[in-house]
Design a protein around this motif. Sequence first.
Motif, mmCIF file in Angstrom:
data_model
loop_
_atom_site.group_PDB
_atom_site.id
_atom_site.type_symbol
_atom_site.label_atom_id
_atom_site.label_comp_id
_atom_site.label_asym_id
_atom_site.label_seq_id
_atom_site.Cartn_x
_atom_site.Cartn_y
_atom_site.Cartn_z
ATOM 1 N N LYS A 177 0.850 -1.179 0.000
ATOM 2 C CA LYS A 177 0.000 0.000 0.000
ATOM 3 C C LYS A 177 0.892 1.238 0.000
ATOM 4 O O LYS A 177 2.045 1.178 0.423
ATOM 5 C CB LYS A 177 -0.919 -0.008 1.229
ATOM 6 C CG LYS A 177 -1.895 -1.181 1.222
ATOM 7 C CD LYS A 177 -2.735 -1.215 2.481
ATOM 8 C CE LYS A 177 -3.661 -2.431 2.461
ATOM 9 N NZ LYS A 177 -4.446 -2.545 3.713
ATOM 10 N N TYR A 178 0.320 2.349 -0.465
ATOM 11 C CA TYR A 178 1.103 3.569 -0.647
ATOM 12 C C TYR A 178 0.393 4.759 -0.002
ATOM 13 O O TYR A 178 -0.834 4.801 0.085
ATOM 14 C CB TYR A 178 1.331 3.831 -2.144
ATOM 15 C CG TYR A 178 1.985 2.656 -2.836
ATOM 16 C CD1 TYR A 178 3.369 2.552 -2.936
ATOM 17 C CD2 TYR A 178 1.198 1.619 -3.345
ATOM 18 C CE1 TYR A 178 3.966 1.447 -3.538
ATOM 19 C CE2 TYR A 178 1.786 0.510 -3.946
ATOM 20 C CZ TYR A 178 3.167 0.429 -4.032
ATOM 21 O OH TYR A 178 3.745 -0.683 -4.620
ATOM 22 N N GLY B 145 6.728 -4.791 -4.060
ATOM 23 C CA GLY B 145 5.997 -3.535 -4.167
ATOM 24 C C GLY B 145 6.590 -2.361 -3.432
ATOM 25 O O GLY B 145 6.034 -1.258 -3.460
ATOM 26 N N ILE B 146 7.715 -2.553 -2.748
ATOM 27 C CA ILE B 146 8.387 -1.421 -2.106
ATOM 28 C C ILE B 146 8.975 -0.527 -3.196
ATOM 29 O O ILE B 146 9.741 -0.993 -4.039
ATOM 30 C CB ILE B 146 9.489 -1.909 -1.142
ATOM 31 C CG1 ILE B 146 8.863 -2.574 0.083
ATOM 32 C CG2 ILE B 146 10.398 -0.752 -0.715
ATOM 33 C CD1 ILE B 146 9.857 -3.169 1.069
ATOM 34 N N GLN C 135 3.925 9.497 -4.014
ATOM 35 C CA GLN C 135 3.431 8.339 -3.286
ATOM 36 C C GLN C 135 4.580 7.386 -2.953
ATOM 37 O O GLN C 135 5.373 7.033 -3.821
ATOM 38 C CB GLN C 135 2.377 7.596 -4.101
ATOM 39 C CG GLN C 135 1.124 8.416 -4.362
ATOM 40 C CD GLN C 135 0.062 7.609 -5.070
ATOM 41 O OE1 GLN C 135 -0.463 6.634 -4.535
ATOM 42 N NE2 GLN C 135 -0.260 8.016 -6.291
ATOM 43 N N VAL C 136 4.652 6.979 -1.695
ATOM 44 C CA VAL C 136 5.699 6.060 -1.247
ATOM 45 C C VAL C 136 5.066 4.847 -0.583
ATOM 46 O O VAL C 136 3.978 4.932 0.003
ATOM 47 C CB VAL C 136 6.677 6.751 -0.263
ATOM 48 C CG1 VAL C 136 7.433 7.869 -0.951
ATOM 49 C CG2 VAL C 136 5.944 7.282 0.966
ATOM 50 N N SER C 137 5.749 3.722 -0.667
ATOM 51 C CA SER C 137 5.246 2.499 -0.055
ATOM 52 C C SER C 137 5.245 2.638 1.462
ATOM 53 O O SER C 137 6.113 3.290 2.045
ATOM 54 C CB SER C 137 6.099 1.302 -0.480
ATOM 55 O OG SER C 137 7.481 1.572 -0.349
ATOM 56 N N GLU C 138 4.248 2.024 2.105
ATOM 57 C CA GLU C 138 4.139 2.125 3.558
ATOM 58 C C GLU C 138 5.330 1.488 4.264
ATOM 59 O O GLU C 138 5.644 1.845 5.396
ATOM 60 C CB GLU C 138 2.838 1.467 4.027
ATOM 61 C CG GLU C 138 1.597 2.235 3.615
ATOM 62 C CD GLU C 138 0.321 1.646 4.185
ATOM 63 O OE1 GLU C 138 -0.703 2.371 4.202
ATOM 64 O OE2 GLU C 138 0.317 0.476 4.628
#
Length: 324
Positions: free
Chosen positions: A2-3, A44-45, A12-15
């Motif tokens: 998720k971002y 997904g990072i 937008q950055v990965s959580e």
Amino acid sequence: MKYRYLGNSGLQVSEIALGSWLTYGKAVADNTAENCIHKAYELGINFFDTANAYETGQAEIVLGKTLQNYDRSSYVVATKVFFPMGDKPNQSGLSRKHIMEQCDASLKRLGLDYIDLYQCHRFDANVPVEETMLALDDLVKQGKILYAGVSEWSAAQLEKAAAVQKEWKLHPLISNQPIYNMIERYIETEVIPVSARNGISQIVFSPLAQGVLTGKYKPNESIPKDSRAANNETNMVINSYFDERVLHVISKLNQLASDHDMKLSQLALAWILRQENVASAIIGASKPSQIEENVKAVDFKLSEALIQEIEHTLEPIKDFHPAR
């Protein structure tokens, strides 16, 4: 994965982000570091954090070389400036000279045309905030960096920087990178409220307290020989958490996580991500399997009842301050 948006920006950055402090460039072999970066990207990072001072540039070199395999628009690179890169007077700090020179040096080591997020690694009390903010603004205008942030700045320092940027109509800071975990929570009092008011997100480091919040260290037991704490070079950081009260609380948290079908590391990360002002939590990894386990934390949304249970469990160490 998720971002989240970083500050009041469109970035937008990965959580979960992958960091390189204490690992890439020295403590972890280059090929292992590359495997971790590849695994993170695969999962997904999209957010990778480093700094010029990590192994005097070697961490940037390893990260940049590995990311060359991917489309530049698909990942976000954050690096930093402040700590000494030499022993001469102008080879540290946040002067315009040092910022400009180190930005160019970081670009070269990373092998990139621009840095997504350039961060002031600490506050520099010897340099006017105006000088630092103007230098960062010029780097944005030159296209060498896209956004600017800071690391471990106090609420007052963030307010001062925001005031300068508003007065001079400069590109605003969008992030602060503080330490934040279940044991060290100082940012909740002032830093997060001030940041939220000024469009600044937190990118937190040491979310697992250097591995202490994985449950591998037990009360009244010796340190595992293959653990990070067994590494003499990192003993000072990790040992600051080795308090019997802390270890007993962590033991209870470990059981709590197990009761909810989670690893303690996943519970600790999900607890951090409950904070809306936190955009991303930076994990370190010496093997890909650690990343696979940690990224699952984004799938856990903690109920209010569980959050209250965690708070109750943490109550005995609410006044704990690691001695460093």
